[in-house]
Design a protein around this motif. Sequence first.
Motif, short mmCIF file in Angstrom:
data_model
loop_
_atom_site.label_atom_id
_atom_site.label_comp_id
_atom_site.label_asym_id
_atom_site.label_seq_id
_atom_site.Cartn_x
_atom_site.Cartn_y
_atom_site.Cartn_z
N PHE A 9 40.19 47.46 47.52
CA PHE A 9 40.12 48.62 46.64
C PHE A 9 40.85 49.75 47.36
O PHE A 9 40.47 50.12 48.48
N ASP A 69 28.91 49.11 46.58
CA ASP A 69 28.76 48.24 45.41
C ASP A 69 30.10 47.66 44.95
O ASP A 69 30.15 46.62 44.30
N LEU A 70 31.17 48.37 45.30
CA LEU A 70 32.50 47.96 44.84
C LEU A 70 32.94 46.66 45.51
O LEU A 70 33.44 45.75 44.86
N ARG A 101 27.40 37.17 45.34
CA ARG A 101 27.26 35.73 45.14
C ARG A 101 27.78 35.05 46.41
O ARG A 101 28.94 35.22 46.78
N SER A 133 43.88 41.35 44.82
CA SER A 133 43.27 40.10 45.25
C SER A 133 44.31 39.21 45.91
O SER A 133 45.41 39.03 45.38
N SER A 170 39.73 34.37 50.63
CA SER A 170 40.16 35.34 49.62
C SER A 170 39.76 36.75 50.03
O SER A 170 38.74 36.96 50.68
N ASN A 180 39.53 40.88 48.66
CA ASN A 180 39.58 41.87 47.59
C ASN A 180 39.71 43.25 48.21
O ASN A 180 38.94 43.61 49.08
N ALA A 194 45.00 44.22 39.58
CA ALA A 194 44.40 44.58 38.29
C ALA A 194 44.73 46.03 37.96
O ALA A 194 44.72 46.89 38.84
N TYR A 195 45.03 46.29 36.70
CA TYR A 195 45.24 47.66 36.25
C TYR A 195 44.72 47.78 34.82
O TYR A 195 44.44 46.78 34.16
N LYS A 254 44.39 54.45 41.69
CA LYS A 254 43.64 53.44 42.44
C LYS A 254 44.04 52.05 41.98
O LYS A 254 44.55 51.87 40.87
N ALA A 255 43.78 51.07 42.86
CA ALA A 255 44.16 49.70 42.54
C ALA A 255 43.17 48.73 43.15
O ALA A 255 42.60 49.00 44.21
N CYS A 256 42.99 47.61 42.48
CA CYS A 256 42.24 46.49 43.04
C CYS A 256 43.23 45.33 43.23
O CYS A 256 43.97 44.99 42.31
#
Lengths: 217, 217
Positions: B109, B8-9, B14, B83, B105, B107, B39-40, B79-81
């Motif tokens: 995780f 799901d992550l 879309r 992009s 692009s 993404n 993102a953090y 943890k980090a995301c």
Amino acid sequence: MPDYRISDLNKVTRGPKRAAYDQEQIHGILDDTFLCHIAYTWQGQAIVIPTAYGRDGDKLYIHGSLKNRMMTCLLEAGKACVSVTRLDGLVLARSAFHHSANYRSVNIFGSVRAVEDDTEKMHALRYIINHMVPDHWAHVRQPNDKELRATLVLEISIDTASAKIRAEGVIDDKEDHQLPLWAGVIPVAEVTGTPISDPLLPPGIEIPRSVEQYVNR
Amino acid sequence: MPDYRISDLNKVTRGPKRAAYDQEQIHGILDDTFLCHIAYTWQGQAIVIPTAYGRDGDKLYIHGSLKNRMMTCLLEAGKACVSVTRLDGLVLARSAFHHSANYRSVNIFGSVRAVEDDTEKMHALRYIINHMVPDHWAHVRQPNDKELRATLVLEISIDTASAKIRAEGVIDDKEDHQLPLWAGVIPVAEVTGTPISDPLLPPGIEIPRSVEQYVNR
């Protein structure tokens, strides 16, 4: 225009001399591209996603499908952090330590609400299209009712923001200046190519002025 | 190389036909630039910041000062995301609704840990420099002990990732094809200019092969 208010949220602590808080400079960077990265929280995890935006004064507009996870999470949180970054050059120092980049970057902290009124939604979509290519809205088929209903539009009202800008040459330690190593800046720029017309166009349709002006800007 | 595991992550909901999970394609996009957005979470707020990175296999490396808020928050979260986005074109449809962009692009995780061993830290910094300009590490003064101590290096080990790629022309509704409106794609590319040598260089220092190859790639 006044500066944005400085708080712990938007204060630039690393490299503060590169920081700017004035609205004019920040809006200028925001108007130089239409692509931003937005952070949101999903199940306790911070996630970042790229998306298009438009700007009207102190408001950004973004849009997506009704079920878009980022959009629904932003709406639920009621706030958003947006990053816009323009890369202008690679700064290659003599020392690995002083390698850097020239860039203009903006961080925005804003309040989020859904744009629900049809007239306001149309206004937001016009700003998103015209932010991509100035004055292009006049040359498109505007959204119909079905499309409007299928589009979720969010307004991000800027609460506070900061810019960080590096626009200079190499800064090496003085004792490294005499090393037999090259140092300098490689400029980087985004360029647009010649428009490629859709092969399905009926004969006689010309490239509109908005597109001509955009590619020759 | 196998695909990244879908959860799901990282699942692209879309526009799923634009999704890719294979490592080769994802690594290819990661190697096409050195600038990512991360993102953090800070005080319950998701924040996004641009930064440079290097890639070694399934690991990304980022670096910053010891007190960098993003770095310390990422380390604390574990943890980090990340992009990474490459813009390839503006897709100008007849309808506002079908306006889009061509892009690649990614993404990511990942799990975060601090790189503390000096040898490993040097390895990470080498990958960061060489990710910016391939093979450039041989042409820089490597970090000394003081600089190494002043640099916080984080390893982001990719747990899962996804790519989303759009690389095609305009897709308008069939009933719009006969409208007297132009539609097409404006290609967008990032280009590098002629290197600007540091005015403080001693005489006789030439632009290294790494830089020549990079600007002529």
